[in-house]
Motif scaffolding. Structure first.
Motif, PDB file in Angstrom:
ATOM      1  N   ARG A  59      60.329  -1.022  13.990  1.00 28.84           N
ATOM      2  CA  ARG A  59      60.173  -2.151  14.909  1.00 28.84           C
ATOM      3  C   ARG A  59      59.626  -3.348  14.132  1.00 28.84           C
ATOM      4  O   ARG A  59      58.793  -3.194  13.235  1.00 28.84           O
ATOM      5  N   HIS A  60      60.069  -4.541  14.477  1.00 26.94           N
ATOM      6  CA  HIS A  60      59.600  -5.744  13.797  1.00 26.94           C
ATOM      7  C   HIS A  60      58.416  -6.355  14.544  1.00 26.94           C
ATOM      8  O   HIS A  60      58.366  -6.353  15.767  1.00 26.94           O
ATOM      9  N   GLU A  61      57.490  -6.862  13.767  1.00 31.97           N
ATOM     10  CA  GLU A  61      56.295  -7.505  14.316  1.00 31.97           C
ATOM     11  C   GLU A  61      56.138  -8.866  13.643  1.00 31.97           C
ATOM     12  O   GLU A  61      56.232  -8.970  12.416  1.00 31.97           O
ATOM     13  N   LEU A 115      57.726   3.155  12.468  1.00 35.70           N
ATOM     14  CA  LEU A 115      57.202   2.181  11.521  1.00 35.70           C
ATOM     15  C   LEU A 115      57.275   0.772  12.081  1.00 35.70           C
ATOM     16  O   LEU A 115      58.079   0.485  12.966  1.00 35.70           O
ATOM     17  N   ILE A 116      56.451  -0.090  11.531  1.00 41.51           N
ATOM     18  CA  ILE A 116      56.452  -1.498  11.927  1.00 41.51           C
ATOM     19  C   ILE A 116      56.584  -2.348  10.667  1.00 41.51           C
ATOM     20  O   ILE A 116      55.830  -2.179   9.704  1.00 41.51           O
ATOM     21  N   CYS A 151      62.245   2.120   3.597  1.00 39.13           N
ATOM     22  CA  CYS A 151      62.789   0.967   4.324  1.00 39.13           C
ATOM     23  C   CYS A 151      62.725  -0.328   3.526  1.00 39.13           C
ATOM     24  O   CYS A 151      63.429  -1.298   3.828  1.00 39.13           O
ATOM     25  N   GLU A 152      61.900  -0.380   2.471  1.00 38.80           N
ATOM     26  CA  GLU A 152      61.820  -1.576   1.641  1.00 38.80           C
ATOM     27  C   GLU A 152      63.150  -1.847   0.934  1.00 38.80           C
ATOM     28  O   GLU A 152      63.483  -3.000   0.637  1.00 38.80           O
ATOM     29  N   ARG A 153      63.940  -0.811   0.727  1.00 37.97           N
ATOM     30  CA  ARG A 153      65.229  -0.993   0.056  1.00 37.97           C
ATOM     31  C   ARG A 153      66.116  -1.971   0.822  1.00 37.97           C
ATOM     32  O   ARG A 153      66.807  -2.807   0.228  1.00 37.97           O
ATOM     33  N   ASP A 154      66.092  -1.888   2.145  1.00 38.75           N
ATOM     34  CA  ASP A 154      66.934  -2.758   2.967  1.00 38.75           C
ATOM     35  C   ASP A 154      66.221  -4.045   3.381  1.00 38.75           C
ATOM     36  O   ASP A 154      66.846  -5.095   3.475  1.00 38.75           O
ATOM     37  N   LEU A 155      64.910  -3.961   3.632  1.00 37.58           N
ATOM     38  CA  LEU A 155      64.193  -5.111   4.177  1.00 37.58           C
ATOM     39  C   LEU A 155      63.664  -6.062   3.097  1.00 37.58           C
ATOM     40  O   LEU A 155      63.582  -7.270   3.316  1.00 37.58           O
ATOM     41  N   GLY A 156      63.248  -5.544   1.953  1.00 35.46           N
ATOM     42  CA  GLY A 156      62.820  -6.389   0.842  1.00 35.46           C
ATOM     43  C   GLY A 156      61.586  -7.230   1.103  1.00 35.46           C
ATOM     44  O   GLY A 156      61.406  -8.287   0.481  1.00 35.46           O
TER      45      GLY A 156
END
Length: 368
Positions: A59-61, A115-116, A151-156
């Motif tokens: 989820r994005h915050e 995760l957030i 998830c850092e691989r996609d979100l950076g």
């Protein structure tokens, strides 16, 4: 408080937590059957009943602030940033698990699966570093959740923050188990050349089977050692972190871990004893009972011996190492091994004198 019963192994494959008990601020958690089990991606439990697989949800915050400050005498830094909340690596012993309770989520499986992410992290960081009253000091990344989790691989988001720190020539210390840090060697090597970065790689055990059960989605020990080598070869100073040391389970590996780190190129080392704050103790003991039942009593006895009969003692100056004969033995073994391996020299301080706010559109040009 309602507690979720342990999930069947088939459902929680590659997850460390056995349960998903309510957090301290969530009094309404109940396991319910919503009647849609036949329509979901599911696996049969031991009785043949379909249960949904535990998937990762992000989820994005929108972050209003990013830099967190602390006054802990146990920490070598006074500020840190975290681009994520929760961590898919799922290390069962993670001392950060209780922080998920503040979000109304469980420190158990929720910490690993719900995760957030903070997509505006770099923008907020730039704004905070640009404040007229900001005074530079090293920023720590990875103190609460791993900045290089999957998830850092996609979100950076971690890379975006590193780019900001590089532009400001701001010193940073990174702690991770994630081999994805190798992706950012272009930034890290440039910052290292200016004395602006140090990295700590945590290697808890050299046993790949134990690691897979204890840290189910973290890279293997051998792969983490390879990351130390890649960072070192790129000129980035690396510390091997033999943390946490688990009494009766991984403590016998201390010297081997340090030697492996030096062979891979680490120039410094540190250690912390296993910590079991708040909900972590119950989660850890569930894990022990399922994965190493014959050692569970010994592990807990050693921990309680170091904490005055308690599972954990949060006092400053005590919580990281414990006290008593066993804690002293570990400290002496660590010091002796580091002396033999040449790891006792003090690392150079990160430079703060290069910090400068980059020019932005609309800034008044200097006259001289």
């Amino acid at each position: 408080m309602t507690e979720i019963l342990p999930s069947p192994p088939q459902r929680r494959k590659a997850r460390a937590s056995l349960s998903n008990a309510a957090g301290r601020f969530d009094m309404t958690r109940d396991a319910i059957d919503d009647g849609w089990g036949d329509l979901r991606d599911s696996v049969p439990d031991h009785e043949g009943v379909d249960l949904p697989r535990i998937e990762t949800n992000i989820r994005h915050e929108v972050a209003r602030s990013l830099i967190s400050y602390n006054k802990s005498p146990d920490l070598p830094f006074d500020r840190s940033i975290n681009t994520y909340r929760g961590c898919e690596h799922g290390c069962i012993y993670c001392f950060a698990r209780p922080s998920h309770a503040y979000l109304g989520l469980s420190p158990g499986l929720d910490f690993e699966t719900r995760l957030i992410a903070r997509p505006n992290a770099a923008e907020v960081l730039r704004r905070e570093l640009s404040q007229p009253r900001y005074k530079v000091a090293p920023i720590a990344i990875g103190t609460n959740t791993d900045p290089y989790q999957p998830c850092e691989r996609d979100l950076g988001l971690t890379r975006a923050c590193l780019e900001v720190l590089d532009q400001f020539s701001h010193p940073v210390a990174i702690v991770t188990k994630g081999t994805l840090i190798e992706r950012d060697l272009d930034i890290l090597s440039a910052m290292a050349a200016r004395g602006l970065v140090r990295v700590g790689i945590s290697v808890t055990t050299l046993d790949p089977d134990l690691s897979r059960r204890m840290e189910p989605r973290a890279p293997s020990p051998a792969r983490r050692l390879a990351t130390i080598r890649r960072l070192s070869d790129a000129g980035v100073p690396v510390r091997i972190m033999t943390s946490p040391i688990v009494p009766g389970l991984t403590d016998h590996e201390l010297e081997a871990l340090l030697a492996a780190g030096v062979e891979a190129g680490a120039d410094a080392a540190s250690w912390i004893m296993l910590r079991l704050p708040r909900e972590v103790s119950a989660l850890w003991q569930e894990w022990l009972a399922e994965h190493v039942p014959l050692r569970a009593e010994k592990v807990m006895a050693r921990l309680r011996e170091m904490h005055g009969g308690r599972d954990y003692d949060p006092r400053w100056g005590h919580r990281m190492r414990g006290e008593g004969p066993y804690a002293e033995v570990i400290a002496n073994r660590f010091k002796t091994a580091c002396k033999r391996l040449g790891l006792l020299q003090k690392s150079a301080d990160l430079r703060c004198d290069l910090f400068a706010k980059p020019a932005q559109a609309g800034d008044q040009l200097a006259l001289f």
